[in-house]
Design a protein around this motif. Structure first.
Motif, PDB file in Angstrom:
ATOM      1  N   HIS A  43       0.826  -1.201   0.000  1.00  0.00           N
ATOM      2  CA  HIS A  43       0.000   0.000   0.000  1.00  0.00           C
ATOM      3  C   HIS A  43       0.866   1.259   0.000  1.00  0.00           C
ATOM      4  O   HIS A  43       0.570   2.233  -0.700  1.00  0.00           O
ATOM      5  CB  HIS A  43      -0.928   0.001   1.217  1.00  0.00           C
ATOM      6  N   ASP A  52       1.943   2.185  -3.436  1.00  0.00           N
ATOM      7  CA  ASP A  52       0.845   2.351  -4.406  1.00  0.00           C
ATOM      8  C   ASP A  52       0.686   1.122  -5.289  1.00  0.00           C
ATOM      9  O   ASP A  52       0.308   1.213  -6.465  1.00  0.00           O
ATOM     10  CB  ASP A  52       1.049   3.591  -5.285  1.00  0.00           C
ATOM     11  N   LYS A  97      -6.185   0.539   1.340  1.00  0.00           N
ATOM     12  CA  LYS A  97      -7.208   1.457   0.845  1.00  0.00           C
ATOM     13  C   LYS A  97      -8.604   1.077   1.312  1.00  0.00           C
ATOM     14  O   LYS A  97      -9.441   1.941   1.588  1.00  0.00           O
ATOM     15  CB  LYS A  97      -7.217   1.456  -0.693  1.00  0.00           C
ATOM     16  N   TRP A  98      -8.877  -0.226   1.355  1.00  0.00           N
ATOM     17  CA  TRP A  98     -10.229  -0.706   1.648  1.00  0.00           C
ATOM     18  C   TRP A  98     -10.148  -2.126   2.176  1.00  0.00           C
ATOM     19  O   TRP A  98      -9.382  -2.941   1.667  1.00  0.00           O
ATOM     20  CB  TRP A  98     -11.073  -0.667   0.368  1.00  0.00           C
ATOM     21  N   THR A 151     -11.207  -0.636  -6.778  1.00  0.00           N
ATOM     22  CA  THR A 151     -10.631   0.258  -5.781  1.00  0.00           C
ATOM     23  C   THR A 151      -9.108   0.230  -5.826  1.00  0.00           C
ATOM     24  O   THR A 151      -8.444   1.265  -5.720  1.00  0.00           O
ATOM     25  CB  THR A 151     -11.111  -0.132  -4.376  1.00  0.00           C
TER      26      THR A 151
END
Length: 381
Positions: free
Chosen positions: A89, A92, A126-127, A147
């Motif tokens: 994460h 990216d 992110k999720w 996502t």
């Protein structure tokens, strides 16, 4: 007629998104998923531990610029993978981490390796979500892939209870995915950024992972080459434009690159898919001149820090750069500015200055620089 279980629908979604391999370590919660993946021909890559599974999937995602999948069992299987999740994460990288979990009917009863896995991972990606009913499975998995690739790309996590994986129920549409922002190139944004750059005498571009994940190889090279703009890169953006290109100045961190120490002399700084984080001293005046024009080009929905005020452009990075180059067909930065930066560019040093002579290495031992030399000879620009 053969029954279709949750695990089979999961395998179909992975196929739908072009997944050919899953990095994994076996556990009881994932056995039915293994069977489903095997049945559709998705390769299982057995890893030594769950952290390795997550890191291997992270590497695959960075290389392909597409989501890659790691599958681990529940409880400590997930927690072992969390370091790989947060590493991906932070880079990216669109890692999809799937974790098996105890049956939903046993929640709160002390099931083996019971853990609120969605909560455990939520701060690290992110999720993060758990599929509690079969009807949620397909839309939640599709949302996970979308996502991971939207805005600032990054890692996501989905927990898969064992009873959902073995149940036959499940219709699409029960769970409605949150809407994701759409990346659009606006003509007025292109014209405004072109005007700001055209007014500059000493512009630079700093490209980051967002440019890499956007596939902006050709558009970025066209822009800097045509306009004669010095280019610094960070992390996975290295190689978008080859190191031997006349506009490339190397790593955009003054701590490691003498050429980057001159970034504070630029009167226009164009960030492309990059936050003002610790590498850029959070936008400190020593790195970006207080009177310089600062432009931030990122995909719609990307994370934007508040470290320094700047011109923000939420767009489609690759499409925007293509249009920007066309708008700047009449602009070219001064050769003297590029030459000044290139004089300190470590990528231009003679080969004799770029490694430790083999005579300095004790007999029978391999110096790390020898490995770098061998890789430099083997890997294309």
């Amino acid at each position: 007629m053969t029954a279709v279980h949750g695990a089979d629908r999961l395998a179909q979604v992975l196929q739908e998104h072009g997944v050919e391999s899953v990095f994994t370590l076996c556990g009881n919660h994932t056995l039915r998923i293994y069977q489903a993946l095997h049945d559709v021909g998705i390769r299982l890559v057995d890893c030594r531990n769950e952290a390795v599974a997550a890191m291997a999937a992270d590497a695959a995602a960075r290389l392909s610029r597409r989501p890659a999948v790691a599958l681990v069992t529940g409880g400590p299987g997930l927690t072992n993978a969390l370091t790989g999740l947060v590493t991906a994460h932070g880079a990216d990288s669109p890692l999809i981490l799937l974790s098996g979990q105890n049956a939903t009917a046993l929640d709160g009863m002390g099931a083996q390796q019971e853990l609120d896995q969605a909560a455990a991972a939520s701060a690290l990606c992110k999720w993060s979500a758990v599929v509690t009913e079969g009807d949620q499975l397909v839309p939640m998995l599709r949302h996970a892939f979308a996502t991971a690739m939207s805005g600032t790309t990054g890692a996501v996590h989905v927990a898969l209870p064992s009873d959902v994986m073995t149940s036959e129920g499940g219709k699409e549409g029960f769970w409605v995915a949150p809407e994701l922002p759409e990346s659009v190139v606006r003509t007025e944004d292109v014209a405004h950024v072109a005007e700001l750059i055209r007014a500059a005498e000493r512009p630079i571009v700093i490209a980051g992972a967002g440019a890499f994940m956007a596939g902006a190889d050709i558009s970025l090279q066209t822009l800097v080459e045509q306009c004669n703009i010095p280019l610094f890169t960070l992390d996975t953006a290295r190689g978008l434009v080859p190191d031997d290109h006349r506009c490339v100045l190397g790593y955009g961190d003054p701590s490691f690159n003498p050429a980057a120490a001159h970034m504070g002399d630029a009167d226009c700084v164009v960030l492309i898919g990059r936050r003002l984080d610790f590498r850029l001293r959070f936008g400190d005046d020593s790195v970006i001149h207080p009177e310089a024009t600062l432009i931030d080009i990122h995909n719609a929905g990307a994370v934007v820090d508040g470290n320094r005020r700047r011109e923000l452009v939420a767009t489609d990075i690759d499409g925007f750069l293509t249009n920007l180059a066309a708008d700047l067909a009449d602009y070219r930065a001064d050769d003297a500015w590029l030459d000044r930066l290139q004089s300190d560019n470590p990528l231009r040093r003679p080969e004799t200055e770029r490694h430790v002579p083999s005579s300095d290495t004790p007999e029978g031992l391999l110096h790390p620089a020898s490995v770098v030399d061998a890789l430099r000879d083997a890997i294309p620009p």
